[in-house]
Design a protein around this motif. Sequence first.
Motif, PDB file in Angstrom:
ATOM      1  N   GLU A 193       0.653  -1.067   0.303  1.00 11.53           N
ATOM      2  CA  GLU A 193       0.075  -0.140   0.041  1.00 11.53           C
ATOM      3  C   GLU A 193       0.447   1.295   0.166  1.00 11.53           C
ATOM      4  N   ILE A 194       0.612   2.514  -1.147  1.00 13.41           N
ATOM      5  CA  ILE A 194       1.428   3.293  -0.654  1.00 13.41           C
ATOM      6  C   ILE A 194       0.549   4.235   0.363  1.00 13.41           C
ATOM      7  N   LEU A 195       1.763   5.126   1.000  1.00 17.88           N
ATOM      8  CA  LEU A 195       1.354   5.678   2.051  1.00 17.88           C
ATOM      9  C   LEU A 195       1.953   7.280   2.204  1.00 17.88           C
ATOM     10  N   ARG A 196       1.458   7.680   2.658  1.00 16.53           N
ATOM     11  CA  ARG A 196       1.874   9.390   2.884  1.00 16.53           C
ATOM     12  C   ARG A 196       2.560   9.535   4.875  1.00 16.53           C
ATOM     13  N   LEU A 197       3.754  10.147   5.346  1.00 12.77           N
ATOM     14  CA  LEU A 197       4.182   9.819   6.020  1.00 12.77           C
ATOM     15  C   LEU A 197       4.274  11.561   6.558  1.00 12.77           C
ATOM     16  N   ASN A 198       4.216  11.686   7.613  1.00 11.45           N
ATOM     17  CA  ASN A 198       4.279  13.012   8.251  1.00 11.45           C
ATOM     18  C   ASN A 198       5.760  13.369   8.552  1.00 11.45           C
ATOM     19  N   GLU A 199       6.994  12.621   9.117  1.00  8.40           N
ATOM     20  CA  GLU A 199       7.876  12.793   8.983  1.00  8.40           C
ATOM     21  C   GLU A 199       9.088  11.592   8.508  1.00  8.40           C
ATOM     22  N   MET A 200      10.038  11.746   8.649  1.00  8.13           N
ATOM     23  CA  MET A 200      11.248  10.873   8.260  1.00  8.13           C
ATOM     24  C   MET A 200      11.276   9.779   9.473  1.00  8.13           C
ATOM     25  N   SER A 201      10.703  10.024  10.556  1.00  8.66           N
ATOM     26  CA  SER A 201      11.082   9.028  11.410  1.00  8.66           C
ATOM     27  C   SER A 201      10.109   7.597  11.924  1.00  8.66           C
ATOM     28  N   ALA A 202       8.869   7.841  11.333  1.00  6.90           N
ATOM     29  CA  ALA A 202       7.814   7.331  11.064  1.00  6.90           C
ATOM     30  C   ALA A 202       7.945   5.789  10.126  1.00  6.90           C
ATOM     31  N   VAL A 203       9.111   6.117   9.254  1.00  6.02           N
ATOM     32  CA  VAL A 203       9.296   4.875   8.593  1.00  6.02           C
ATOM     33  C   VAL A 203       9.773   3.312   9.674  1.00  6.02           C
ATOM     34  N   LYS A 204       9.176   2.794   9.172  1.00  2.00           N
ATOM     35  CA  LYS A 204       8.800   1.610   9.521  1.00  2.00           C
ATOM     36  C   LYS A 204       9.703   0.285   9.085  1.00  2.00           C
ATOM     37  N   LYS A 205       9.959  -0.405   9.713  1.00  2.00           N
ATOM     38  CA  LYS A 205      10.985  -1.661   9.313  1.00  2.00           C
ATOM     39  C   LYS A 205      10.453  -2.282   7.845  1.00  2.00           C
ATOM     40  N   GLY A 206      11.284  -2.424   6.818  1.00  2.00           N
ATOM     41  CA  GLY A 206      10.139  -3.617   5.472  1.00  2.00           C
ATOM     42  C   GLY A 206       9.543  -1.928   4.691  1.00  2.00           C
ATOM     43  N   ASP A 207       9.795  -1.069   5.025  1.00  2.00           N
ATOM     44  CA  ASP A 207       8.598   0.042   4.870  1.00  2.00           C
ATOM     45  C   ASP A 207       9.919   0.260   3.046  1.00  2.00           C
ATOM     46  N   GLU A 208       9.093   0.146   1.945  1.00  2.00           N
ATOM     47  CA  GLU A 208      10.288   0.290   0.763  1.00  2.00           C
ATOM     48  C   GLU A 208       9.867   2.810   0.502  1.00  2.00           C
ATOM     49  N   VAL A 209      10.760   3.303   0.692  1.00  2.00           N
ATOM     50  CA  VAL A 209      10.466   4.110   0.843  1.00  2.00           C
ATOM     51  C   VAL A 209      11.055   5.106  -0.863  1.00  2.00           C
TER      52      VAL A 209
END
Length: 494
Positions: A193-209
């Motif tokens: 799923e394509i998601l929008r995050l508010n800050e880079m610290s919200a990136v989780k392990k396994g996320d593809e940036v």
Amino acid sequence: MHYLIFLLGCFLMPFVSASEEFPLAETIQYHSDGINKVGSLSMPRDRPIDQSTYLQVKFALEEYKKEQVSFILLHLNTPGGEVFAATSIAELLQEIDQKEHIPVIAVIDNWALSAGAMLAYSCRWIAVSNQALMGAAEPVMASSSGQMESAPEKINSALRAEFGTLAKNYGRNPLIAEAMVDKDLIVVKREGEILRLNEMSAVKKGDEVISAQGKLLTLDADQLIDLQIADFRLPPSGNLFELPFFASIPQVKELHYGSWKIDFFAFLTNPLVASLLMMGLILGVYMEMQHPGMGVPGIVALTCLGLVLLSHFSTQAVDWLEILFVLVGILLLLIEVLILPGFGVTGILGVLLILFGVGALLLPSWGSTQFSWNGEGWNLSAIAFVNRLEWLLGSLLLSTLMIMLIARFFTPRFLERNKMILHETQEGSVAGLEKDQLPLKGAEGRAFTSLHPGGKIQIGDQIYEALSEGELIDRGAKVLVSKIQGCVIFVTKG
């Protein structure tokens, strides 16, 4: 052997999926017998997208519609160009697809950057070569120092919304499109799923940036296919018609469009040229009113007016209300010049109607604009409207300054040498009158016509050409001969 079959399957998979996974046959209709016409448009790297590009696309699409083409190929290899021109082209591409049912296929041969990315998103189908790049669409503008810098937030916001809307029209993810415009947008792919995050610290392990903060999104061919922005990949040769579906179309005839008229109309619709035409119209009308009778100034004014009208006809349907204002203004001016001597209320009203009508023609369509008090809700049409309005107001201001200079320094000399003012002849007469027949200084009379500053006066039974000294004198007003310089009679109000 099995290894070779595996490699062959991997190589052919993009072509097979192009014909089976994407319902091309549902949107592209062709004749099994006879010639199948295909329209072709090109955005080359050496020519930025501008007003001439818009006109090229407009006239080409009209021609392809008459030719009843099966579909249109839009070849993109462009670093971008003007935002509003790209927006206008995007509207044309969507209109011919959705209203005329002629689909457009964007073929990204190499670059589809900035405004080129907008055009790609405006097409129903996107095909990419192995070298394709798409994105980097942040709007920039020249600063006061001449350096290029990021555009204000209201422009960025409008363009971001435009990209998102274009992406959704054909089922593409709007967040990815918006990240091509906004470098502060963080977009990741999480569990498909394509998601929008508010800050880079919200990136989780396994996320593809997909888009990191501080970087504009630019995607290569593999990413465009993987994120379902592009629909299929071109073969190594770059020839779309080698793909299975397109190869099945018999007797393909690719049409190209070109015309010298495009560059001519593009020249007329350039904001700078449009402003110069406005200035020519204003100055021509002013000079003609100073010296009644159709001369060079009147010809210049009518020529500028005709070019403005012509440029408007070339780009969109004429708003008949604006045309009506112009025609009524011209009619009032003709009445003032030919029927009512002088330059009074009728002439002033005629000039105002012409200026209003021409000004409205020079501005983009008001109906499609969206404004807000804080500026954040402006769309691209509103921004273009304000930009053109700035050019128009600038031309009006410069025209006013030039009129003041002409009235102060050039008009008296011009009128002294004009054939409608009395001139001394070799035989000692002035326009048919002997010098001793000229009025004396201090002689009283009346204005036979309005003087602004040139006109006619009547002293006794004699009519003279005269020039007022620095003020407008209405017809019938009392006048006094203040001086006679050479061959010119000067008067003041009595």
